[in-house]
Design a protein around this motif. Structure first.
Motif, PDB file in Angstrom:
ATOM      1  N   GLN A 162       0.831  -1.205   0.000  1.00 12.38           N
ATOM      2  CA  GLN A 162       0.000   0.000   0.000  1.00 12.38           C
ATOM      3  C   GLN A 162       0.863   1.252   0.000  1.00 12.38           C
ATOM      4  O   GLN A 162       0.528   2.257  -0.641  1.00 12.38           O
ATOM      5  CB  GLN A 162      -0.935  -0.008   1.217  1.00 12.38           C
ATOM      6  N   ALA A 163       1.996   1.196   0.707  1.00 12.93           N
ATOM      7  CA  ALA A 163       2.905   2.344   0.739  1.00 12.93           C
ATOM      8  C   ALA A 163       3.561   2.571  -0.622  1.00 12.93           C
ATOM      9  O   ALA A 163       3.722   3.717  -1.062  1.00 12.93           O
ATOM     10  CB  ALA A 163       3.981   2.123   1.809  1.00 12.93           C
ATOM     11  N   LEU A 164       3.919   1.484  -1.302  1.00 16.08           N
ATOM     12  CA  LEU A 164       4.593   1.603  -2.597  1.00 16.08           C
ATOM     13  C   LEU A 164       3.630   1.943  -3.732  1.00 16.08           C
ATOM     14  O   LEU A 164       3.960   2.710  -4.637  1.00 16.08           O
ATOM     15  CB  LEU A 164       5.306   0.281  -2.930  1.00 16.08           C
TER      16      LEU A 164
ATOM     17  N   LEU B  37      -4.803  -5.331  -4.234  1.00 13.01           N
ATOM     18  CA  LEU B  37      -3.680  -6.218  -3.934  1.00 13.01           C
ATOM     19  C   LEU B  37      -3.236  -7.007  -5.155  1.00 13.01           C
ATOM     20  O   LEU B  37      -2.035  -7.211  -5.370  1.00 13.01           O
ATOM     21  CB  LEU B  37      -4.059  -7.180  -2.805  1.00 13.01           C
ATOM     22  N   HIS B  38      -4.181  -7.447  -5.949  1.00 11.14           N
ATOM     23  CA  HIS B  38      -3.844  -8.167  -7.183  1.00 11.14           C
ATOM     24  C   HIS B  38      -2.874  -7.344  -8.030  1.00 11.14           C
ATOM     25  O   HIS B  38      -1.833  -7.848  -8.475  1.00 11.14           O
ATOM     26  CB  HIS B  38      -5.132  -8.475  -7.954  1.00 11.14           C
TER      27      HIS B  38
ATOM     28  N   TYR C 186       2.828  -5.376  -9.652  1.00  9.90           N
ATOM     29  CA  TYR C 186       3.819  -4.306  -9.810  1.00  9.90           C
ATOM     30  C   TYR C 186       5.056  -4.558  -8.947  1.00  9.90           C
ATOM     31  O   TYR C 186       6.186  -4.329  -9.392  1.00  9.90           O
ATOM     32  CB  TYR C 186       3.195  -2.950  -9.467  1.00  9.90           C
ATOM     33  N   TYR C 187       4.854  -5.041  -7.726  1.00 10.83           N
ATOM     34  CA  TYR C 187       5.998  -5.317  -6.866  1.00 10.83           C
ATOM     35  C   TYR C 187       6.856  -6.436  -7.460  1.00 10.83           C
ATOM     36  O   TYR C 187       8.090  -6.365  -7.460  1.00 10.83           O
ATOM     37  CB  TYR C 187       5.545  -5.703  -5.460  1.00 10.83           C
ATOM     38  N   GLY C 188       6.185  -7.459  -7.973  1.00 12.07           N
ATOM     39  CA  GLY C 188       6.919  -8.569  -8.565  1.00 12.07           C
ATOM     40  C   GLY C 188       7.772  -8.127  -9.739  1.00 12.07           C
ATOM     41  O   GLY C 188       8.923  -8.558  -9.891  1.00 12.07           O
TER      42      GLY C 188
ATOM     43  N   GLU D 138      12.927  -6.732  -0.303  1.00  8.59           N
ATOM     44  CA  GLU D 138      12.614  -6.330   1.072  1.00  8.59           C
ATOM     45  C   GLU D 138      11.520  -7.175   1.700  1.00  8.59           C
ATOM     46  O   GLU D 138      11.587  -7.519   2.887  1.00  8.59           O
ATOM     47  CB  GLU D 138      12.214  -4.856   1.116  1.00  8.59           C
ATOM     48  N   ILE D 139      10.494  -7.513   0.925  1.00  8.16           N
ATOM     49  CA  ILE D 139       9.421  -8.322   1.516  1.00  8.16           C
ATOM     50  C   ILE D 139       9.941  -9.707   1.874  1.00  8.16           C
ATOM     51  O   ILE D 139       9.683 -10.219   2.973  1.00  8.16           O
ATOM     52  CB  ILE D 139       8.211  -8.412   0.561  1.00  8.16           C
TER      53      ILE D 139
END
Length: 222
Positions: free
Chosen positions: A20-22, A181-182, A187-189, A204-205
C-alpha cells in the motif's frame, strides 16, 4: 529489520502495508476503453507481456473496437494484427467467437457475471476475474503465475496450484483489498521480486518475512 522469521499474521500485515505504501493507487496495466476492450486485452495477455499487448491493441481497435464490428471481421484479419502477442490462431478465433456470442446472447454487452464470462471462448477463470475486478469493480483476486510464485516466497500459500493460491489469498486478505492487492503484487513482482531478480532472499518483503532464510526458495509451478 526483524531477526526472526515473521508469523503468518505478521507477514500478511507487513505485505499489505508495504504494498500500500509503494502502490497506493495502482493503475490497470492494460490499456482499454470499456469492458469489451479490457476483455480482449486480457485474453491477448496470456503468455504475452502487457507492454506488447498495449502496442498491438491500437491497431486492433482500428479494425474493430466493439463486438458488433469485431464479429464481422474475418478471423484471418484479426490473426494478422495480433500475431505479435503469440498464440494468434487460438486467440483470433476466441476473439471472433466471443464477439459473436456477446452480440447474439448479451446485446453486445460484456456480462458482469463470473460464470457467464467463463463460458466465453478463450476466457478462463483468471481472465474472468480480471474483468470482474477491473471493469466492474467486483471483488476478485486473479492469480497468475507471478502472483502464484510470490505467494509462495512470502509464505502466504503452499502453492500447489493457482486455484489453491487464490483461495489462500482470499482467506488471508480483506475482501475490499483484493482488487488493489492483485495489481500491487504484480507491480511489486515486476520491480523487486521478479523470477530473475529475487529468489526469495533478495527483495525487502522476502528478507523481512524470512530473515533466517539462507537458501533460495524453491517454488512450485502453477
Amino acid at each position: 529489520m526483524p531477526t526472526q522469521n515473521l508469523s503468518k499474521p505478521e507477514r500478511v500485515d507487513f505485505v499489505q502495508a508495504k504494498l500500500q505504501a509503494l502502490y497506493p493507487d495502482p493503475p490497470i496495466p492494460l490499456d482499454h476503453r470499456d469492458p469489451y476492450t479490457l476483455l480482449v486485452a486480457v485474453l491477448l495477455s496470456a503468455q504475452c507481456t502487457d507492454e506488447r499487448v498495449n502496442k498491438v491493441t491500437p491497431a486492433l481497435w482500428q479494425l474493430a473496437d466493439n463486438p458488433f464490428d469485431m464479429a464481422g471481421v474475418p478471423v484471418e484479419e484479426i490473426k494478422a494484427v495480433i500475431r505479435p502477442c503469440g498464440l494468434s490462431p487460438q486467440k483470433s478465433k476466441a476473439i471472433a467467437g466471443l464477439s459473436q456470442i456477446l452480440v447474439d446472447d448479451y446485446g453486445g454487452e460484456v456480462p458482469a457475471d463470473m460464470a457467464a464470462l467463463e463460458t466465453l471462448p478463450g476466457v478462463g477463470h483468471k481472465t474472468a476475474s480480471v474483468v470482474m475486478s477491473q471493469a466492474f469493480g467486483e471483488p476478485a483476486f486473479p492469480v497468475d503465475t507471478h502472483i502464484h510464485r510470490l505467494a509462495q516466497r512470502w509464505g502466504l500459500s503452499s502453492g500447489k496450484n493457482v486455484a489453491q493460491t487464490e483461495k489462500d489469498l482470499k482467506r488471508l486478505f480483506p475482501r475490499e483489498k483484493w482488487n488493489a492487492l492483485h495489481l500491487q503484487i504484480i507491480y511489486y513482482g515486476r520491480e523487486y521480486c521478479s523470477a530473475r531478480g529475487c529468489d526469495g532472499t533478495v527483495c525487502e518483503i522476502c528478507t523481512t518475512c524470512y530473515p533466517q532464510r539462507k537458501r533460495p526458495k524453491k517454488t512450485k509451478k502453477a
